[in-house]
Design a protein around this motif. Sequence first.
Motif, mmCIF file in Angstrom:
data_model
loop_
_atom_site.group_PDB
_atom_site.id
_atom_site.type_symbol
_atom_site.label_atom_id
_atom_site.label_comp_id
_atom_site.label_asym_id
_atom_site.label_seq_id
_atom_site.Cartn_x
_atom_site.Cartn_y
_atom_site.Cartn_z
ATOM 1 N N GLY A 74 0.706 -0.997 -0.040
ATOM 2 C CA GLY A 74 -0.429 -0.244 0.022
ATOM 3 C C GLY A 74 0.771 0.983 -0.358
ATOM 4 N N CYS A 75 1.991 1.538 -0.531
ATOM 5 C CA CYS A 75 2.432 2.281 -0.749
ATOM 6 C C CYS A 75 2.048 3.254 -1.751
ATOM 7 C CB CYS A 75 3.444 2.481 -1.631
ATOM 8 S SG CYS A 75 5.274 0.915 -1.266
ATOM 9 N N ASN A 76 2.324 5.093 -1.027
ATOM 10 C CA ASN A 76 1.604 5.941 -1.678
ATOM 11 C C ASN A 76 2.276 6.450 -2.315
ATOM 12 O OD1 ASN A 76 -0.862 6.090 0.826
ATOM 13 N ND2 ASN A 76 -0.146 8.412 1.009
ATOM 14 N N LEU A 77 2.130 6.924 -4.147
ATOM 15 C CA LEU A 77 2.216 7.354 -5.229
ATOM 16 C C LEU A 77 1.924 9.229 -5.549
ATOM 17 C CD1 LEU A 77 2.084 4.460 -7.311
ATOM 18 C CD2 LEU A 77 4.075 4.465 -5.373
ATOM 19 N N GLU A 78 2.866 9.326 -6.226
ATOM 20 C CA GLU A 78 2.774 11.056 -6.369
ATOM 21 C C GLU A 78 3.435 10.742 -8.017
ATOM 22 O OE1 GLU A 78 3.344 13.498 -2.530
ATOM 23 O OE2 GLU A 78 5.019 12.379 -3.432
ATOM 24 N N LEU A 79 2.494 10.649 -9.274
ATOM 25 C CA LEU A 79 2.169 10.613 -10.342
ATOM 26 C C LEU A 79 2.497 12.265 -10.669
ATOM 27 C CD1 LEU A 79 -0.010 7.682 -10.888
ATOM 28 C CD2 LEU A 79 2.093 7.337 -10.310
ATOM 29 N N HIS A 80 3.331 12.515 -10.814
ATOM 30 C CA HIS A 80 3.557 13.788 -11.540
ATOM 31 C C HIS A 80 3.743 13.559 -12.755
ATOM 32 C CE1 HIS A 80 5.567 15.278 -8.266
ATOM 33 N NE2 HIS A 80 6.201 13.814 -8.225
ATOM 34 N N THR A 81 2.576 14.496 -13.841
ATOM 35 C CA THR A 81 2.176 14.097 -15.004
ATOM 36 C C THR A 81 2.521 15.476 -15.431
ATOM 37 O OG1 THR A 81 0.218 14.798 -14.845
ATOM 38 C CG2 THR A 81 0.913 12.242 -15.261
ATOM 39 N N GLN A 82 2.688 15.097 -17.427
ATOM 40 C CA GLN A 82 2.005 17.005 -18.161
ATOM 41 C C GLN A 82 1.946 15.858 -19.781
ATOM 42 O OE1 GLN A 82 5.879 19.317 -18.721
ATOM 43 N NE2 GLN A 82 5.328 19.538 -20.811
ATOM 44 N N ASP A 83 0.504 16.664 -19.960
ATOM 45 C CA ASP A 83 0.045 16.069 -20.993
ATOM 46 C C ASP A 83 -0.288 14.852 -20.938
ATOM 47 O OD1 ASP A 83 0.197 18.849 -22.059
ATOM 48 O OD2 ASP A 83 1.945 18.258 -23.202
ATOM 49 N N ASP A 84 -1.086 14.508 -20.285
ATOM 50 C CA ASP A 84 -1.138 12.760 -19.888
ATOM 51 C C ASP A 84 0.016 11.787 -19.291
ATOM 52 O OD1 ASP A 84 -4.077 14.011 -19.673
ATOM 53 O OD2 ASP A 84 -4.578 13.322 -21.112
ATOM 54 N N GLN A 85 1.165 11.938 -19.544
ATOM 55 C CA GLN A 85 1.713 10.857 -19.147
ATOM 56 C C GLN A 85 2.859 11.215 -18.536
ATOM 57 O OE1 GLN A 85 3.369 8.872 -21.898
ATOM 58 N NE2 GLN A 85 2.149 9.738 -23.303
ATOM 59 N N ILE A 86 3.199 10.030 -17.264
ATOM 60 C CA ILE A 86 4.028 10.361 -16.914
ATOM 61 C C ILE A 86 5.380 10.812 -16.520
ATOM 62 C CG2 ILE A 86 4.812 8.929 -14.293
ATOM 63 C CD1 ILE A 86 1.763 6.991 -14.692
ATOM 64 N N PHE A 87 5.932 11.176 -15.780
ATOM 65 C CA PHE A 87 7.136 11.562 -16.210
ATOM 66 C C PHE A 87 7.707 11.698 -14.992
ATOM 67 C CE2 PHE A 87 8.098 15.764 -13.963
ATOM 68 C CZ PHE A 87 7.138 16.901 -14.037
ATOM 69 N N ARG A 88 7.428 10.690 -13.782
ATOM 70 C CA ARG A 88 8.153 10.946 -13.065
ATOM 71 C C ARG A 88 7.316 10.853 -11.663
ATOM 72 N NH1 ARG A 88 9.165 15.955 -9.443
ATOM 73 N NH2 ARG A 88 10.640 17.364 -11.722
ATOM 74 N N VAL A 89 7.379 9.423 -10.464
ATOM 75 C CA VAL A 89 6.775 8.837 -9.789
ATOM 76 C C VAL A 89 7.512 8.932 -8.170
ATOM 77 C CG1 VAL A 89 5.430 6.746 -8.969
ATOM 78 C CG2 VAL A 89 5.862 7.221 -11.411
ATOM 79 N N THR A 90 6.885 9.581 -7.875
ATOM 80 C CA THR A 90 7.322 10.198 -6.331
ATOM 81 C C THR A 90 6.116 9.276 -5.194
ATOM 82 O OG1 THR A 90 6.477 11.857 -5.658
ATOM 83 C CG2 THR A 90 8.870 11.605 -6.603
ATOM 84 N N SER A 91 7.183 9.254 -3.582
ATOM 85 C CA SER A 91 6.929 8.925 -2.704
ATOM 86 C C SER A 91 6.713 10.021 -1.801
ATOM 87 C CB SER A 91 6.316 7.841 -2.053
ATOM 88 O OG SER A 91 5.488 7.211 -1.004
ATOM 89 N N PRO A 92 5.448 10.351 -0.910
ATOM 90 C CA PRO A 92 5.747 11.411 0.303
ATOM 91 C C PRO A 92 6.888 10.680 1.261
ATOM 92 C CG PRO A 92 3.433 11.191 -0.056
ATOM 93 C CD PRO A 92 3.849 9.817 -0.806
ATOM 94 N N ALA A 93 7.624 12.143 1.539
ATOM 95 C CA ALA A 93 8.890 10.746 2.540
ATOM 96 C C ALA A 93 8.228 11.004 3.896
ATOM 97 C CB ALA A 93 9.883 12.727 2.833
ATOM 98 N N ASP A 94 7.005 11.662 4.131
ATOM 99 C CA ASP A 94 6.689 11.309 5.680
ATOM 100 C C ASP A 94 5.553 10.020 5.231
ATOM 101 O OD1 ASP A 94 4.572 13.082 3.913
ATOM 102 O OD2 ASP A 94 3.990 14.403 5.407
ATOM 103 N N HIS A 95 5.021 10.150 4.439
ATOM 104 C CA HIS A 95 4.516 8.738 4.256
ATOM 105 C C HIS A 95 4.497 7.163 4.804
ATOM 106 C CE1 HIS A 95 1.198 5.603 3.736
ATOM 107 N NE2 HIS A 95 2.317 5.535 2.729
#
Lengths: 307, 595
Positions: A245-266
């Motif tokens: 159950g890892c939290n993901l942050e999907l960073h998108t531009q024009d509907d394309q994911i260019f980076r995936v992160t997870s919050p440091a405080d998760h």
Amino acid sequence: MSTPVPVGLPRRKVDVQVNGVERSAPEGATILDVCQAAGLEVPTICWAPTITPVNACRVCVVELEGARTLVPACSRRVTEGMVISTDSERVRASRRMVLELLASSVDLSRAEADILRWLEEYGADPQRHGADRARVSEPVRRHDELYVRDYDRCVLCYKCVDACGTEAQHTFAIAVAGRGFEARISTEFDVELPESACVYCGNCIGVCPTGALIFTREFDLRRSGQFDPGAQAVTTTVCPYCGVGCNLELHTQDDQIFRVTSPADHEVTSGHLCIKGRFGFEYAGGARPGRPDTSNPETIRDADAPA
Amino acid sequence: MESRSSLDAPTPAEVRVLDAAVGLRHDTVDARVIRRGPDRRHLLLPALHALQDGVGWISPEALGELCARLEVPRAEAFGVATFYALLRTEAGPATVVHACDDIACRVHPDYRDPAAAHAAHAAGESVGVHPSPCLGQCDRAPALFVQRSGAEAARWRAVGSVADALATAGTEPASPRVLAAGPAWLTGRIGVVDPASLEDYRAHGGYGALRTALAVGPDAVLREIADSGLRGRGGAAFPTGVKWRAVAASARRERYVVCNADESEPGTFKDRVLMEGDPYALVESMTIAAAAVGATRGYVYIRGEYPEAEERVAHAIDRARHRGLLGSDVAGSGLDFDIEVRRGAGAYICGEETALFNSLEGYRGEPRSKPPFPTEAGLFGRPTVVNNVETLHNVTVILNAGAEAFRRVGTAESPGTKLFSIAGSVANPGVYEVPFGTRLDELLALAGAPGAGGAVLLGGAAGMFVSPDATDLPLTFEDSRMAGLTLGSGSVTVFDRSVDIGDIVERITSFFRDESCGQCVPCRVGTVRQHETIVRLRNGSALPDDGELLEDLAGVMGDASICGLGHTAASAVTSALRLGLIAGAPASSGNGTGR
């Protein structure tokens, strides 16, 4: 329910003085902890909340009464009666020089916004070191579609090494090699990543403060001049692969994911992921015919909502 | 060249070397025989040395095999191998000549530029010639260190040209010049006893101090050392008794005694002379330290460029163990203590005590953050006494003569005698033992330094230039501190009028640029910028703000670096500027400390 829960000895309080104001902190806290609790900004580059400080960048130095030299706020633990100055002229002079030396030797143009702001605030002037000054000059290592290593931007903060090693991944694919100004982050004999121990968790990218480690998609967007923060969104979701159950942050531009992160405080990830969560997003990559538009927040079901 | 991988099989020669250095592969041997895991990481540097000596380089295959045996990550082992100047990770000539071009050798009349020496020797493809930082052979300048590899690995030091060095393989170097003006407490046996003979050492008073120490017990030894006022001779001048008491009082039982014999400060060679001439005294002193603080294990970390010292100390340890003066029951006292020699691999920074611990443990020689100090968390994280060679030699002196007699020589704050390594433009370079308080000009006269003019560098690259008209300085910790100077490791490098001090200063800045470990920003980049600025000042291309820039660099290196290397990297430059010793550069108004 009668078994007592061991909680250890209560932590003692330590009284210190910061910039003339009395502060108290729990025993074992660092000077940086005290400053952050007091709302005082102390710049940091090699420090991260999830990584044991290596105090290598020295931008967090503060003045400690009675000490011969400045001390690193990120790792020095407070002791009773410390008298600390975080913003004296002496402190500012060293911070300015640290930032200036970094900017004079590597490309900081993709560094975290805070670093760019501190360069301005402290008045770092890399140009005064002359046009012929030595700079870190490394070829861009773009060997696959997952991530790029652009060591012209590396400040040797050791965060990637630590994230790859004991602080998160325990893979030990990279380390510092060479010495002095020639020191570089490297695999053994600089072999390409697939030949190394790398498992492509991408946790090194997650902690890199200067953009030296970067998703290949983001690298290509930036290189082609199409990187456009105005057209970007960050979508928080939960990794679909396993039950952790890892939290993901999907960073998108024009509907394309260019980076995936997870919050440091998760609390599950502390910002770290595995290869699947970090890079396994091909299936979600934009509006191919016959597939739902997963980039539209309207059509994505809230992971926390009841089914 | 074909692609080589650390996952491929090593050559039979590499396997033989590794079998001897670290034992068999972990998966082929009974786990009860060889302890597995991180416990064996400290064997990494000795094993890398074994590969370098035996095969000539550390190949990817050999590194991979070594890592499998020691269970060390390959990237980390590569990071360690590439940290040291005496280890190579590329195939090259079997013989490499390290030619000193540092401050003392480069002013010698016979000195030749290593690049020119290389060109002269270009016919011999099998020999590499590299310029080297100070080799600690300044009394035999110009110095060369020949590093050989192969089945008949032999390492030795020779003097003269590269061709001479290779032609005169194995010749004994000239005996060092040692002179005492006053009590010859530290140097009395040098050149008198046979350094190989334990019997001869005993016949000259050896092992009397240990007998005393074992008879009076640890508390009395600690009191005697504390009362003697002995202070560290490695450069920091820390009270030895305080250090020992802190370790003795530790709640942790596993403790170490480490001798810092990584003497690498340019212009310094007194520890080499002590180890080569009187090795048993070091073994005895370390045993006394162990008895006093309750340590069971000692290490002597000797710089890799000192093969004779290493051989003699190792031999002395072996003989002492054979005679029951080391081991599980030292001299029948029940004391359990043994010593191991570890070889450095060409890194000035490993003379910094915490970098030395990391190096010994199999990590890169990067200094640790202090606190915690070694007395609390030193080698392997345990309480550790770490002392310089000369400091330890004083221990037998104190126990033989008594603290009171020791204090009668020297001054109240700097009791005893001090060794000075004198080299450069002097008639008689060598090691001089004088009581603390002897004036610098008296010392210079002993060594036959030229009269007026020129300059003296006190304390090596990390030290400072002394003005020619300030040589009436009494050589004590307190007087040098008052004068804004430092005795450092006790090196006195003399430059006569003909020497371009700007050239010496430029060499010092390039020394720090090369020797910075690279861990912290102020030192890693600051030493490079300092070197670049001095080069600009000297070649007439100075930028308008270069004077201010040097002051700013001195400030950040001195104030924000992790360790003493960065803290002192600008000392010599700043002092030379202040004294107006660099031709073409404006005399600086700075206070010389970089603050």
